[in-house]
Design a protein around this motif. Structure first.
Motif, short mmCIF file in Angstrom:
data_model
loop_
_atom_site.label_atom_id
_atom_site.label_comp_id
_atom_site.label_asym_id
_atom_site.label_seq_id
_atom_site.Cartn_x
_atom_site.Cartn_y
_atom_site.Cartn_z
N GLY A 53 5.27 -12.03 -5.71
CA GLY A 53 5.56 -13.34 -6.27
C GLY A 53 6.05 -14.37 -5.26
O GLY A 53 5.51 -15.48 -5.18
N LEU A 54 7.09 -14.02 -4.47
CA LEU A 54 7.64 -14.99 -3.52
C LEU A 54 6.65 -15.30 -2.40
O LEU A 54 6.55 -16.45 -1.95
CB LEU A 54 8.95 -14.44 -2.93
N LEU A 55 5.92 -14.29 -1.96
CA LEU A 55 4.92 -14.53 -0.91
C LEU A 55 3.82 -15.44 -1.43
O LEU A 55 3.42 -16.40 -0.75
CB LEU A 55 4.33 -13.20 -0.43
N LYS A 56 3.32 -15.18 -2.62
CA LYS A 56 2.26 -16.03 -3.16
C LYS A 56 2.73 -17.45 -3.38
O LYS A 56 1.98 -18.42 -3.16
CB LYS A 56 1.73 -15.43 -4.47
N GLN A 57 3.99 -17.59 -3.80
CA GLN A 57 4.54 -18.94 -3.95
C GLN A 57 4.56 -19.66 -2.61
O GLN A 57 4.19 -20.85 -2.53
CB GLN A 57 5.95 -18.86 -4.52
N ALA A 58 4.97 -18.97 -1.55
CA ALA A 58 4.98 -19.57 -0.21
C ALA A 58 3.57 -19.92 0.25
O ALA A 58 3.35 -20.95 0.90
CB ALA A 58 5.64 -18.61 0.78
N LEU A 59 2.60 -19.07 -0.06
CA LEU A 59 1.21 -19.33 0.31
C LEU A 59 0.67 -20.57 -0.41
O LEU A 59 -0.07 -21.38 0.18
CB LEU A 59 0.34 -18.12 0.00
N LYS A 60 1.04 -20.73 -1.68
CA LYS A 60 0.54 -21.86 -2.45
C LYS A 60 1.14 -23.18 -1.95
O LYS A 60 0.49 -24.23 -2.02
CB LYS A 60 0.83 -21.65 -3.93
N VAL A 61 2.37 -23.12 -1.45
CA VAL A 61 2.96 -24.32 -0.85
C VAL A 61 2.28 -24.66 0.46
O VAL A 61 1.95 -25.81 0.74
CB VAL A 61 4.48 -24.11 -0.64
N ALA A 232 8.73 -10.55 3.94
CA ALA A 232 9.88 -11.38 4.33
C ALA A 232 9.57 -12.16 5.60
O ALA A 232 9.89 -13.35 5.71
CB ALA A 232 11.11 -10.49 4.53
N TYR A 233 8.93 -11.49 6.56
CA TYR A 233 8.56 -12.16 7.81
C TYR A 233 7.64 -13.35 7.52
O TYR A 233 7.86 -14.47 8.01
CB TYR A 233 7.87 -11.18 8.76
N MET A 234 6.60 -13.09 6.73
CA MET A 234 5.61 -14.15 6.52
C MET A 234 6.15 -15.28 5.67
O MET A 234 5.79 -16.45 5.87
CB MET A 234 4.35 -13.55 5.89
#
Length: 339
Positions: A53-61, A232-234
């Motif tokens: 979830g958090l990674l996908k949110q960061a990718l969408k931003v 976390a890194y990405m």
């Protein structure tokens, strides 16, 4: 050394440590967006979020996308390529060459009928009806950035399934073709994060496509493809917005320096004008790239000979964009090689 990035085998051959190799064979950004100190508090329990979830949110931003387009993440772009082709099971696969060999290898395992189109000579060639086409933009190993509009129109008219690999697009000021996904459901965009963010050991790639297509693809995917540390890194790297423009400017400057070094050596009959973080060059007099590789090995410099790319031969060599010190070292070594 047919493939770029295998510094371990190269170091073993030289009898040195891998960190002593200056690796011009792997087109990875020499800069990183993350200070590892900020990852000291990464929790290794419980299990990582299987929905990312958090990674996908960061990718969408970081990578804005139209409504009704979704993301699926993978353990690197190579894993994304394999999963997508395994799911699509294409009968006819059109590859715009030269490009790296993973696509042809996977297609061979899946029993696809391959159709190679040399984009240098035959970019507008007609494709088989209902085929699956694969195009890398910017291309590799030459780094050319293409205007995709005419190609997309041609492929859609032939009812093709379209795969565009944008693993190096972050190095350019250019729009992703993902915006066309709302007009064409059979469009898949593959992206790699390791190249631009300088983290080859952090294996994260992803596919952008119509939400319904992603939902169908995910049914065949396992949970927990990514580790908590990788994610976390990405997430930290994606949040570093200043790194984007900094890297583009830095890469353009260093690519110019690299081009000047290659030109000044007088060893090459052609240096291809790339827009990514590498340059392709052709040796004069149909020279042997493996001989050049061997000469540079004495200085622990590793380059990529491109005869494994369809349409190229051993006179073609590729140089990744590295930092100024590495480029200066390469320039000095090239100047010592007799014509």
């Amino acid at each position: 050394m047919n493939h770029g990035g295998n510094i371990y085998r190269f170091a073993q051959y030289l009898g040195c440590l891998p960190e002593q190799v200056v690796d011009f064979s792997a087109n990875i950004n020499p800069e990183q967006a993350v200070d590892l100190d900020c990852l000291q508090k990464v929790q290794f329990e419980p299990y990582a979020d299987p929905d990312y979830g958090l990674l996908k949110q960061a990718l969408k931003v970081r990578y804005p996308q139209p409504v009704d387009v979704d993301i699926e993440v993978f353990n690197g772009a190579s894993a994304a390529i394999f999963a997508l082709l395994r799911w699509l099971q294409p009968r006819d696969l059109v590859l715009y060459t030269p490009l790296y060999g993973e696509y042809a290898q996977i297609a061979g395992h899946l029993g696809c009928t391959l159709h190679n189109i040399n984009r240098f000579d035959s970019l507008a060639m007609a494709v088989p009806k209902n085929s699956t086409v694969i195009f890398v933009n910017p291309s590799t190993p030459d780094g050319q950035l293409y205007d995709m509009r005419a190609l997309l129109t041609q492929w859609q008219a032939a009812d093709c399934t379209i795969i565009v690999d944008e693993s190096f697009l972050d190095f350019c000021v250019a729009d992703s073709v993902v915006r066309h996904s709302t007009q064409y459901d059979n469009l898949y965009v593959i992206k790699s994060l390791s190249k631009f963010y300088g983290c080859a050991g952090i294996r994260i790639g992803f596919i952008l496509a119509a939400a319904q297509a992603i939902k169908a693809l995910k049914r065949f995917e396992p949970a927990w493809k990514l580790s908590s540390f990788d994610m976390a890194y990405m997430q930290q790297a994606l949040a570093n917005a200043a790194f984007i423009e900094q890297t583009r400017q830095q890469t353009a400057h260093r690519r110019d320096l690299l081009g000047q070094a290659l030109q000044a050596s007088n060893l090459f009959v052609r240096i291809y004008p790339g827009q990514a973080n590498f340059l392709l060059a052709k040796l004069a007099n149909d020279g042997n790239g493996y001989q050049l590789q061997e000469r540079l090995a004495a200085s622990r410099l590793l380059i990529r000979v491109c005869d494994s790319f369809v349409g190229l031969d051993k006179s073609h060599v590729r140089f990744a964009v590295k930092d100024e010190n590495a480029i200066a070292q390469l320039a000095s070594c090239l100047s010592d090689i007799p014509l």
